[in-house]
Write a protein that holds these residues in place. Structure first.
Motif, PDB file in Angstrom:
ATOM      1  N   TYR A  34      16.959  22.082 -34.739  1.00 41.37           N
ATOM      2  CA  TYR A  34      17.135  23.283 -35.422  1.00 41.37           C
ATOM      3  C   TYR A  34      18.495  23.981 -35.922  1.00 41.37           C
ATOM      4  O   TYR A  34      18.975  25.053 -35.542  1.00 41.37           O
ATOM      5  N   PHE A  42      10.710  23.820 -39.743  1.00 48.58           N
ATOM      6  CA  PHE A  42       9.745  24.014 -38.597  1.00 48.58           C
ATOM      7  C   PHE A  42       8.634  25.172 -39.339  1.00 48.58           C
ATOM      8  O   PHE A  42       7.354  24.905 -39.055  1.00 48.58           O
ATOM      9  N   ILE A  45       6.047  23.608 -41.151  1.00 52.43           N
ATOM     10  CA  ILE A  45       5.160  23.100 -40.360  1.00 52.43           C
ATOM     11  C   ILE A  45       4.051  23.933 -39.700  1.00 52.43           C
ATOM     12  O   ILE A  45       2.934  23.940 -39.767  1.00 52.43           O
ATOM     13  N   TYR A  51      -1.354  21.607 -38.546  1.00 52.23           N
ATOM     14  CA  TYR A  51      -0.730  21.971 -37.410  1.00 52.23           C
ATOM     15  C   TYR A  51      -1.348  23.050 -36.825  1.00 52.23           C
ATOM     16  O   TYR A  51      -0.902  24.126 -37.010  1.00 52.23           O
ATOM     17  N   GLY A 158       4.379  29.223 -28.224  1.00 50.28           N
ATOM     18  CA  GLY A 158       4.302  28.256 -29.210  1.00 50.28           C
ATOM     19  C   GLY A 158       4.212  26.815 -28.673  1.00 50.28           C
ATOM     20  O   GLY A 158       4.422  25.761 -29.284  1.00 50.28           O
ATOM     21  N   SER A 159       4.049  26.839 -27.337  1.00 55.90           N
ATOM     22  CA  SER A 159       3.678  25.478 -26.493  1.00 55.90           C
ATOM     23  C   SER A 159       5.474  24.666 -26.380  1.00 55.90           C
ATOM     24  O   SER A 159       5.485  23.523 -26.541  1.00 55.90           O
ATOM     25  N   SER A 160       6.479  25.580 -26.690  1.00 56.22           N
ATOM     26  CA  SER A 160       7.836  24.911 -26.554  1.00 56.22           C
ATOM     27  C   SER A 160       8.260  24.357 -25.157  1.00 56.22           C
ATOM     28  O   SER A 160       8.862  23.550 -25.169  1.00 56.22           O
ATOM     29  N   ASN A 163       8.004  20.669 -25.079  1.00 55.67           N
ATOM     30  CA  ASN A 163       9.095  19.946 -25.617  1.00 55.67           C
ATOM     31  C   ASN A 163      10.115  19.348 -24.378  1.00 55.67           C
ATOM     32  O   ASN A 163      10.978  18.691 -24.446  1.00 55.67           O
ATOM     33  N   TYR A 203       1.235  15.971 -36.414  1.00 55.56           N
ATOM     34  CA  TYR A 203       2.493  15.677 -36.189  1.00 55.56           C
ATOM     35  C   TYR A 203       2.932  14.487 -37.401  1.00 55.56           C
ATOM     36  O   TYR A 203       3.971  13.995 -37.447  1.00 55.56           O
ATOM     37  N   THR A 210       6.558  17.252 -41.696  1.00 54.57           N
ATOM     38  CA  THR A 210       7.150  16.674 -40.484  1.00 54.57           C
ATOM     39  C   THR A 210       8.047  15.576 -40.368  1.00 54.57           C
ATOM     40  O   THR A 210       8.930  15.675 -39.621  1.00 54.57           O
ATOM     41  N   PHE A 213      11.200  17.028 -41.538  1.00 56.26           N
ATOM     42  CA  PHE A 213      11.868  17.734 -40.105  1.00 56.26           C
ATOM     43  C   PHE A 213      12.470  16.798 -39.160  1.00 56.26           C
ATOM     44  O   PHE A 213      13.647  16.815 -38.945  1.00 56.26           O
ATOM     45  N   MET A 249       7.653  11.546 -31.094  1.00 51.92           N
ATOM     46  CA  MET A 249       8.183  11.492 -32.424  1.00 51.92           C
ATOM     47  C   MET A 249       9.550  10.536 -32.407  1.00 51.92           C
ATOM     48  O   MET A 249      10.113  10.743 -31.242  1.00 51.92           O
ATOM     49  N   GLU A 279      11.620  13.166 -29.968  1.00 45.67           N
ATOM     50  CA  GLU A 279      10.801  14.496 -29.430  1.00 45.67           C
ATOM     51  C   GLU A 279       9.628  13.902 -28.453  1.00 45.67           C
ATOM     52  O   GLU A 279       9.117  12.950 -28.882  1.00 45.67           O
ATOM     53  N   SER A 281       6.043  15.919 -27.127  1.00 45.83           N
ATOM     54  CA  SER A 281       5.392  17.316 -27.091  1.00 45.83           C
ATOM     55  C   SER A 281       4.297  17.151 -26.263  1.00 45.83           C
ATOM     56  O   SER A 281       3.141  16.446 -26.474  1.00 45.83           O
TER      57      SER A 281
HETATM   58  C1  AVI Z   1       8.563  23.597 -31.108  1.00 43.00           C
HETATM   59  N1  AVI Z   1       7.599  22.580 -30.619  1.00 43.00           N
HETATM   60  C2  AVI Z   1       6.565  23.397 -29.654  1.00 43.00           C
HETATM   61  C3  AVI Z   1       6.779  21.806 -31.744  1.00 43.00           C
HETATM   62  C4  AVI Z   1       5.724  20.912 -31.091  1.00 43.00           C
HETATM   63  O1  AVI Z   1       4.613  21.140 -31.537  1.00 43.00           O
HETATM   64  O2  AVI Z   1       6.090  20.286 -30.049  1.00 43.00           O
HETATM   65  C5  AVI Z   1       7.753  21.195 -32.513  1.00 43.00           C
HETATM   66  C6  AVI Z   1       7.360  20.422 -33.554  1.00 43.00           C
HETATM   67  N2  AVI Z   1       7.654  18.971 -33.612  1.00 43.00           N
HETATM   68  C7  AVI Z   1       6.960  18.364 -34.557  1.00 43.00           C
HETATM   69  N3  AVI Z   1       6.067  19.585 -35.270  1.00 43.00           N
HETATM   70  C8  AVI Z   1       6.378  20.419 -34.286  1.00 43.00           C
END
Ligand code: AVI
Length: 318
Positions: A34, A42, A45, A51, A158-160, A163, A203, A210, A213, A249, A279, A281
């Motif tokens: 970020y 983002f 996305i 998404y 946002g389901s953060s 992560n 994703y 993505t 990103f 990811m 990442e 998720s």
């Molecule tokens: C911020 N977060 C919830 C997103 C997710 O879906 O895990 C980040 C993201 N990574 C790839 N696309 C979106």
């Protein structure tokens, strides 16, 4: 004359990057996504047709905002952790304001640019809202929010939470809990387990947003840590890990290569096919949601969902 020599300043991301890239397997924290460009990507996305989480959560808010706000009961402040551009939050804030009391909105984010955009947008959409932005890495604690007067609704949407590793998620919720006074509540958004046929395209979208990103983190390291990643020699890879219930990811090295990070005085070697894990998720089931809430010392008071049960929003209390 006394001349004070300035210590060379290390970038604030140096420690994270050093520990992640010298580990086996190599990792980079998703926080690194970020920067200004990453926040912009983002946002793009969240508008992609593939998404689904953003549109699904927005629909839940559109259908239930008044009910959610009534359940939270008489809140006069909303503290949004990881606000980003806060495109869905306006629905909740609007419902809070309709309840009659003046509302103060505290958007909190590591990205100052995302917060600026959020402040401007909110002021346009809800001119009577008082907005107090806070640039802060809230994963490092947030004791100051306890001092806010009135009843607070914390938002972590946002389901953060997906992560975080499950243990970290519990610890994080504990931190939120310690910023809560009697009567405060936390609204938590969680993306649910579903078919990989839906998850993978979300994703690995057809427009490659993505992928950009994901790779932008290497562009950031080149700029901020004087690194020489050849971004075209890394590919965006997505894995559905069914056992751990998470999308992973990765950035996969397309050949054997070595990369130097000047600011860290570090050279790293990549095998062909070796990845940097960038990442996780996590995709939740209701027992998983209850488990993380419990680990954070919170309990789930109410849950709202869409008709397909792809996404859920929960009101948690201490
Ligand atoms: C911020 N977060 C919830 C997103 C997710 O879906 O895990 C980040 C993201 N990574 C790839 N696309 C979106």
């Amino acid at each position: 004359m006394h001349v004070r020599l300035q210590e060379p300043k290390l970038s604030p991301i140096a420690d994270d990057v050093m520990s992640g890239l010298t580990r086996n397997p190599k990792t980079l924290s998703p926080k690194l996504f970020y920067d200004a460009r990453g926040s912009e990507l983002f946002d793009q996305i969240t508008e992609l047709q593939e998404y689904y989480p953003t549109a699904t959560e927005r629909k839940i808010f559109r259908d239930n905002a008044a009910d959610i706000v009534a359940q939270a009961a008489a809140c006069t402040a909303a503290v949004e952790l990881g606000a980003g551009s806060a495109s869905k939050t306006v629905l909740l804030l609007d419902a809070l304001m309709k309840a009659g009391e003046p509302i103060t909105y505290y958007p909190v984010d590591v990205s100052a640019s995302a917060l600026d955009a959020c402040g401007v947008r909110m002021q346009q959409l809800l001119p009577k809202l008082q907005v107090v932005p806070k640039v802060l890495d809230f994963t490092q604690g947030m004791p100051q929010f306890r001092r806010i007067a009135g009843r607070k609704l914390f938002l972590f949407i946002g389901s953060s939470i997906g992560n975080f590793e499950p243990l970290e998620a519990g610890l994080f919720l504990k931190q939120v809990r310690s910023s809560m006074n009697q009567g405060d509540a936390l609204l938590l958004g969680t993306d649910m387990r579903k078919s990989p046929d839906v998850l993978i395209p979300a994703y690995d979208d057809s427009e490659g947003v993505t992928a950009e990103f994901n790779k932008n983190v290497l562009v950031r390291l080149n700029r901020e840590l004087n690194a020489d990643f050849d971004v075209d020699q890394f590919a965006h890879r997505i894995v559905w890990n069914d056992e751990l219930s998470r999308i992973e990811m990765h950035l996969e090295s397309l050949r054997r290569q070595s990369v130097s990070l000047g600011a860290l005085d570090l050279d790293i070697e990549f095998r062909k096919g070796e990845t940097i894990h960038t990442e996780n998720s996590y995709k939740f089931t209701m027992p998983m949601v209850h488990a993380i809430a419990e680990n954070g010392g919170l309990s789930v008071e109410r849950t709202w969902s869409d008709t397909k049960e792809w996404f859920t929003v929960h009101l948690l209390r201490a």
